[in-house]
Design a protein around this motif. Structure first.
Motif, PDB file in Angstrom:
ATOM      1  N   LEU A 176       0.766  -1.167  -0.143  1.00  0.00           N
ATOM      2  CA  LEU A 176       0.025  -0.107   0.160  1.00  0.00           C
ATOM      3  C   LEU A 176       0.817   1.181  -0.183  1.00  0.00           C
ATOM      4  N   SER A 177       0.610   2.448  -0.821  1.00  0.00           N
ATOM      5  CA  SER A 177       1.179   3.535  -0.776  1.00  0.00           C
ATOM      6  C   SER A 177       0.800   4.185   0.637  1.00  0.00           C
ATOM      7  N   GLU A 178       1.746   5.219   1.113  1.00  0.00           N
ATOM      8  CA  GLU A 178       1.363   5.637   2.364  1.00  0.00           C
ATOM      9  C   GLU A 178       0.112   6.296   2.497  1.00  0.00           C
ATOM     10  N   PHE A 179      -0.467   7.137   1.458  1.00  0.00           N
ATOM     11  CA  PHE A 179      -1.804   7.722   1.338  1.00  0.00           C
ATOM     12  C   PHE A 179      -2.996   6.937   1.165  1.00  0.00           C
ATOM     13  N   ALA A 180      -2.851   5.666   0.602  1.00  0.00           N
ATOM     14  CA  ALA A 180      -3.534   4.609   0.718  1.00  0.00           C
ATOM     15  C   ALA A 180      -4.061   4.241   2.026  1.00  0.00           C
ATOM     16  N   LEU A 181      -2.878   3.745   2.504  1.00  0.00           N
ATOM     17  CA  LEU A 181      -2.743   3.100   3.800  1.00  0.00           C
ATOM     18  C   LEU A 181      -3.697   3.955   4.861  1.00  0.00           C
ATOM     19  N   GLN A 232      -5.722   6.304   4.347  1.00  0.00           N
ATOM     20  CA  GLN A 232      -7.286   6.160   3.617  1.00  0.00           C
ATOM     21  C   GLN A 232      -7.888   5.146   4.161  1.00  0.00           C
ATOM     22  N   ARG A 233      -7.486   3.933   4.069  1.00  0.00           N
ATOM     23  CA  ARG A 233      -8.053   2.577   4.241  1.00  0.00           C
ATOM     24  C   ARG A 233      -8.248   2.434   5.727  1.00  0.00           C
ATOM     25  N   TYR A 234      -7.278   2.623   6.532  1.00  0.00           N
ATOM     26  CA  TYR A 234      -7.270   2.288   7.976  1.00  0.00           C
ATOM     27  C   TYR A 234      -7.575   3.266   8.871  1.00  0.00           C
ATOM     28  N   PHE A 235      -7.207   4.522   8.700  1.00  0.00           N
ATOM     29  CA  PHE A 235      -7.325   5.685   9.675  1.00  0.00           C
ATOM     30  C   PHE A 235      -8.521   6.748   9.451  1.00  0.00           C
ATOM     31  N   SER A 236      -8.669   6.961   8.026  1.00  0.00           N
ATOM     32  CA  SER A 236      -9.422   8.210   7.856  1.00  0.00           C
ATOM     33  C   SER A 236     -11.040   8.130   8.332  1.00  0.00           C
ATOM     34  N   ALA A 237     -11.455   7.043   8.513  1.00  0.00           N
ATOM     35  CA  ALA A 237     -12.794   7.102   9.075  1.00  0.00           C
ATOM     36  C   ALA A 237     -13.112   7.110  10.430  1.00  0.00           C
ATOM     37  N   LEU A 238     -11.927   7.270  11.052  1.00  0.00           N
ATOM     38  CA  LEU A 238     -12.111   7.367  12.813  1.00  0.00           C
ATOM     39  C   LEU A 238     -12.253   8.734  13.175  1.00  0.00           C
ATOM     40  N   GLY A 239     -12.265   9.744  12.204  1.00  0.00           N
ATOM     41  CA  GLY A 239     -12.109  10.972  12.914  1.00  0.00           C
ATOM     42  C   GLY A 239     -13.331  11.947  12.687  1.00  0.00           C
ATOM     43  N   ALA A 240     -14.532  11.261  12.705  1.00  0.00           N
ATOM     44  CA  ALA A 240     -15.591  12.163  12.631  1.00  0.00           C
ATOM     45  C   ALA A 240     -16.159  12.510  14.137  1.00  0.00           C
ATOM     46  N   GLY A 241     -16.990  13.547  14.120  1.00  0.00           N
ATOM     47  CA  GLY A 241     -17.467  14.017  15.483  1.00  0.00           C
ATOM     48  C   GLY A 241     -18.492  15.423  15.181  1.00  0.00           C
ATOM     49  N   GLY A 287       9.404  10.007 -14.085  1.00  0.00           N
ATOM     50  CA  GLY A 287       8.990   9.654 -13.005  1.00  0.00           C
ATOM     51  C   GLY A 287       9.265  10.714 -11.910  1.00  0.00           C
ATOM     52  N   ALA A 288       8.563  11.773 -12.202  1.00  0.00           N
ATOM     53  CA  ALA A 288       8.574  12.875 -11.267  1.00  0.00           C
ATOM     54  C   ALA A 288       7.180  12.904 -10.180  1.00  0.00           C
ATOM     55  N   GLU A 289       7.752  12.284  -9.001  1.00  0.00           N
ATOM     56  CA  GLU A 289       6.844  12.216  -7.916  1.00  0.00           C
ATOM     57  C   GLU A 289       7.365  12.745  -6.615  1.00  0.00           C
ATOM     58  N   GLY A 290       6.759  12.945  -5.668  1.00  0.00           N
ATOM     59  CA  GLY A 290       7.234  13.471  -4.532  1.00  0.00           C
ATOM     60  C   GLY A 290       7.613  12.332  -3.618  1.00  0.00           C
ATOM     61  N   TYR A 291       8.115  12.552  -2.354  1.00  0.00           N
ATOM     62  CA  TYR A 291       8.687  11.469  -1.332  1.00  0.00           C
ATOM     63  C   TYR A 291       7.332  10.850  -0.577  1.00  0.00           C
ATOM     64  N   GLN A 292       7.447   9.508  -0.660  1.00  0.00           N
ATOM     65  CA  GLN A 292       6.469   8.732  -0.113  1.00  0.00           C
ATOM     66  C   GLN A 292       7.082   7.786   0.829  1.00  0.00           C
ATOM     67  N   HIS A 293       6.592   7.474   2.159  1.00  0.00           N
ATOM     68  CA  HIS A 293       7.163   6.668   3.056  1.00  0.00           C
ATOM     69  C   HIS A 293       7.115   4.919   2.701  1.00  0.00           C
ATOM     70  N   PHE A 294       6.104   4.543   1.984  1.00  0.00           N
ATOM     71  CA  PHE A 294       5.663   3.184   1.691  1.00  0.00           C
ATOM     72  C   PHE A 294       5.622   3.049   0.109  1.00  0.00           C
TER      73      PHE A 294
END
Ligand code: ADP
Ligand code: MG
Length: 306
Positions: free
Chosen positions: A3-8, A10-19, A299-306
């Motif tokens: 998984l890319s950093e941003f997909a990771l 999105q998939r595991y953490f982005s839904a936990l922040g509602a209120g 191949g011009a992309e920025g830095y991704q951790h995964f």
């Protein structure tokens, strides 16, 4: 495929922040939480790992300064007023000389950026510095990634590519004249968080992001959050005199300016009938999606951790 950093995220953490009191959650430079009385809290956290985010032989003063400045840059990108910070420190051992120097760098950035250190955590392990920043936003106003409108113009503060060039020097990949090299290395170790500019843009810029992963990668986040296409004019990119004098290879300068991370400049969009107080015009917002850059880079992309 990993998984890319941003997909990771999105998939595991982005839904936990509602209120009910949460105006902005996972996905922007800061989260924004509504407080009683209309004021809002902007917060963000960033981790620097030795050997990954800075060379393991960096001076401790520089590590401390950079940890605060890179975290504070996310407050700048929201237009937030700094309130304070916490610092979680993982250390291989408690060496007093190192700690003294580290705390000096931390203190210098804290004073310059008006971010008192109000807490943290200290543990033993491989050298890792995590800084959480807290800032204040008025009711109803924030610089977000998602506000760019078709017809807006794209601007960037300062100059691009210096920090990536500085890192290339630190990694022993490039050896320019020392008089320019020192400036570029300093731009890596001592980035300027554009706190004042961010606050000035609040209410006038339509969208903003700080350039941490590289201009193209970060503008792509802004374009995607805003549902627009952003065109970047590579001939307009601001490059420092030091970088121009130090590096005669125009392709390499352009690669650093477009894809090198760590500059921590602010990239923002502004209505075309107005001009910001500061910044270089580098592109425009169109209907569509993604980014378009007229430069010939592979191949011009920025830095991704995964
Ligand atoms: P920045 O470059 O501005 O620091 P990042 O690229 O690190 O932002 O993160 C993108 C977004 O994802 C941010 O809104 C951040 O708060 C969120 N995020 C990153 N990692 C996590 C995580 N482990 N859990 C929840 N949110 C995360
Ligand atoms: Mg950011």
């Amino acid at each position: 495929m990993p998984l890319s950093e941003f997909a990771l995220i999105q998939r595991y953490f982005s839904a936990l922040g509602a209120g009910d009191h949460i105006d902005l959650s996972v996905g922007d430079d800061c989260a924004v939480l509504r407080l009683a009385g209309g004021e809002r809290l902007a917060t963000s956290v960033d981790t620097l790992v030795s050997g990954v985010h800075f060379p393991a032989d960096s001076f401790p003063e520089d590590i401390g300064y950079r940890a605060v400045a890179t975290a504070a840059s996310d407050l700048a990108a929201m237009g937030a007023r700094p309130l304070g910070m916490t610092c979680a420190l993982t250390l291989p051992d408690a060496e007093e000389l190192w700690l003294h120097a580290f705390s000096q760098g931390l203190a210098q950035a804290a004073a310059e950026l008006e971010l008192p250190l109000v807490g943290g955590d200290t543990t033993r392990g491989p050298l890792t510095v995590t800084v959480q920043v807290l800032g204040s936003l008025p009711a109803g106003a924030a610089l977000v990634r998602g506000g760019a409108q078709v017809g807006d113009r794209l601007y960037v503060s300062g100059t691009l590519g210096d920090a990536a060039a500085g890192l290339a020097i630190l990694n022993g990949e490039w050896c320019p004249e020392p008089e320019y090299g020192e400036y570029l290395v300093r731009r890596f170790h001592r980035p300027s968080a554009r706190i004042r500019l961010g606050q000035r843009l609040l209410g006038s810029a339509t969208a903003a992001i700080d350039v941490s992963d590289g201009l193209l990668a970060d503008v792509a986040h802004l374009a995607s959050a805003s549902g627009v296409r952003v065109c970047v004019d590579h001939l307009a990119l601001p490059v420092s005199e030091a970088l121009q004098l130090a590096c005669s290879d125009a392709q390499q300068r352009l690669r650093w300016a477009l894809t090198g991370g760590d500059d921590y400049e602010l990239c923002f969009t502004f209505p075309s009938d107005q001009a910001p107080a500061q910044g270089t015009l580098i592109g425009r917002v169109e209907a569509g999606e993604g980014i378009y850059c007229d430069a010939d880079l592979q191949g011009a992309e920025g830095y991704q951790h995964f």
